[in-house]
Write a protein that holds these residues in place. Structure first.
Motif, mmCIF file in Angstrom:
data_model
loop_
_atom_site.group_PDB
_atom_site.id
_atom_site.type_symbol
_atom_site.label_atom_id
_atom_site.label_comp_id
_atom_site.label_asym_id
_atom_site.label_seq_id
_atom_site.Cartn_x
_atom_site.Cartn_y
_atom_site.Cartn_z
ATOM 1 N N LYS A 143 68.740 -3.855 114.470
ATOM 2 C CA LYS A 143 69.433 -2.294 114.494
ATOM 3 C C LYS A 143 70.542 -2.532 115.402
ATOM 4 C CE LYS A 143 65.299 0.542 113.598
ATOM 5 N NZ LYS A 143 64.409 1.524 114.029
ATOM 6 N N ASN A 145 73.374 0.242 117.395
ATOM 7 C CA ASN A 145 73.991 1.643 117.627
ATOM 8 C C ASN A 145 75.113 1.387 118.666
ATOM 9 O OD1 ASN A 145 73.755 4.706 117.461
ATOM 10 N ND2 ASN A 145 73.576 4.111 119.652
ATOM 11 N N SER A 164 69.154 -8.455 106.269
ATOM 12 C CA SER A 164 69.642 -7.239 106.491
ATOM 13 C C SER A 164 69.506 -6.130 107.767
ATOM 14 C CB SER A 164 69.170 -6.392 105.214
ATOM 15 O OG SER A 164 69.528 -6.896 103.933
ATOM 16 N N SER A 166 70.780 -2.105 109.921
ATOM 17 C CA SER A 166 71.361 -0.913 109.705
ATOM 18 C C SER A 166 72.214 -0.912 110.932
ATOM 19 C CB SER A 166 70.488 0.404 109.839
ATOM 20 O OG SER A 166 69.573 0.457 110.816
ATOM 21 N N ASN A 168 74.842 2.302 113.207
ATOM 22 C CA ASN A 168 75.448 3.537 113.667
ATOM 23 C C ASN A 168 76.353 3.377 114.503
ATOM 24 O OD1 ASN A 168 73.598 5.804 111.919
ATOM 25 N ND2 ASN A 168 71.944 4.312 112.857
ATOM 26 N N LYS A 187 77.658 -1.493 102.836
ATOM 27 C CA LYS A 187 77.731 0.063 102.436
ATOM 28 C C LYS A 187 78.099 0.967 103.575
ATOM 29 C CE LYS A 187 75.056 3.777 100.385
ATOM 30 N NZ LYS A 187 73.515 4.071 99.733
ATOM 31 N N LYS A 221 72.207 -7.177 103.242
ATOM 32 C CA LYS A 221 73.084 -5.987 103.200
ATOM 33 C C LYS A 221 73.162 -5.421 104.670
ATOM 34 C CE LYS A 221 71.997 -4.658 98.288
ATOM 35 N NZ LYS A 221 71.492 -3.517 97.535
ATOM 36 N N ILE A 222 74.253 -4.860 104.828
ATOM 37 C CA ILE A 222 74.560 -3.950 106.013
ATOM 38 C C ILE A 222 74.587 -2.698 105.701
ATOM 39 C CG2 ILE A 222 75.985 -3.755 108.210
ATOM 40 C CD1 ILE A 222 76.761 -6.820 107.745
ATOM 41 N N ASP A 223 74.027 -1.725 106.046
ATOM 42 C CA ASP A 223 74.100 -0.245 105.793
ATOM 43 C C ASP A 223 74.560 0.409 107.115
ATOM 44 O OD1 ASP A 223 73.296 -0.226 103.134
ATOM 45 O OD2 ASP A 223 71.294 -0.308 103.728
ATOM 46 N N MET A 224 75.929 0.765 107.322
ATOM 47 C CA MET A 224 76.470 1.463 108.260
ATOM 48 C C MET A 224 76.745 2.868 108.129
ATOM 49 S SD MET A 224 79.220 -1.574 109.339
ATOM 50 C CE MET A 224 79.728 -0.621 110.617
ATOM 51 N N LYS A 225 76.743 3.657 109.080
ATOM 52 C CA LYS A 225 77.036 4.950 109.149
ATOM 53 C C LYS A 225 78.072 5.044 110.352
ATOM 54 C CE LYS A 225 72.987 7.332 107.620
ATOM 55 N NZ LYS A 225 71.879 8.299 107.922
#
Length: 239
Positions: A143, A145, A164, A166, A168, A187, A221-225
């Motif tokens: 993770k 952040n 993968s 995530s 933020n 994404k 996959k890398i999921d980013m906000k």
């Protein structure tokens, strides 16, 4: 009376300028190396709270963490805590300035930090007022952040990722450049306030969601906000 007043004002100004020159140019940086040695932990959870100055984070450490901290005032030395709980080694490095000063240079530090590539890591970074370069390729990110206050920063997330994860990211004021691997599925969910985002190489799915060409069929996959305040975001896909 006026002569005495002007003399006092001029004298005070000279004192202020003298203090500024001393703090900014004469006081030497004080070195402080620190290592968190390897143990039986199965993962790392790292929290970095940086105040002001230059921040550099890289992989490649032989131990869990190898760092060098330079600071101009001993009271602004970072506080480092380290403990293990249920197989996770928690590391916190924080700078909370205790010296009040109109001269921000007195509070500035230079941190060079390295973390180990061989263990999963949750990385949480508050970059404060900084010039930051985070070279994260090679780390086993689980993770991520990142909060950027007033900062010009480059975050390198290129390279080959085995798993993968995530992420933020929050951008306050300043510019942030993010390097991403074009062969990994990415994404992005982007929220932009007064800032701007350069999304070259990404396709919009609507509602602030973007993907690269590899995303649909990628195993990793890398999921980013990403929340952009009044800063500027530039995303680059690289090999």
């Amino acid at each position: 009376m006026k002569t005495v007043l002007w003399a006092g004002l001029i004298g005070g100004l000279l004192v202020i300028l003298g203090i500024y020159g001393y703090e900014r140019y004469i006081v030497p940086l004080q070195g402080n190396e620190m290592t968190i040695t390897k143990d039986n932990a199965k993962s790392l959870a790292v929290k970095v709270e940086f105040g002001a100055g230059i921040l550099s984070i890289n992989g490649g450490a032989n131990d869990w963490m190898e760092a060098n901290f330079d600071y101009k005032n001993k009271k602004n030395a970072p506080k480092v805590t380290s403990n293990v709980k249920k197989g996770t080694h928690f590391i916190t490095v924080e700078q909370k300035p205790k010296v009040l000063s109109f001269n921000r240079s007195k509070l500035e530090s230079t941190w060079n930090m390295q973390f180990n590539n061989d263990i999963p890591i949750d990385l949480d970074v508050d970059m404060g007022v900084s010039e930051a370069k985070l070279n994260l390729k090679g780390l086993q990110l689980n993770k991520l952040n990142i909060e950027s206050g007033v900062s010009d920063s480059t975050i390198d997330m290129s390279g080959e990722w085995k798993n993968s994860f995530s992420a933020n990211l929050t951008i306050g004021v300043g510019d942030m450049t993010i390097l991403l691997p074009e062969q990994t599925g990415v994404k992005l969910k982007v929220t932009a306030g007064l800032g701007q985002a350069d999304m070259k190489g990404f396709t919009s799915l609507g509602n602030g969601v973007y993907v690269n060409e590899m995303y649909e069929n990628a195993d990793v996959k890398i999921d980013m906000k990403v929340d952009v305040g009044i800063g500027n975001l530039t995303l680059k896909l690289v090999e």
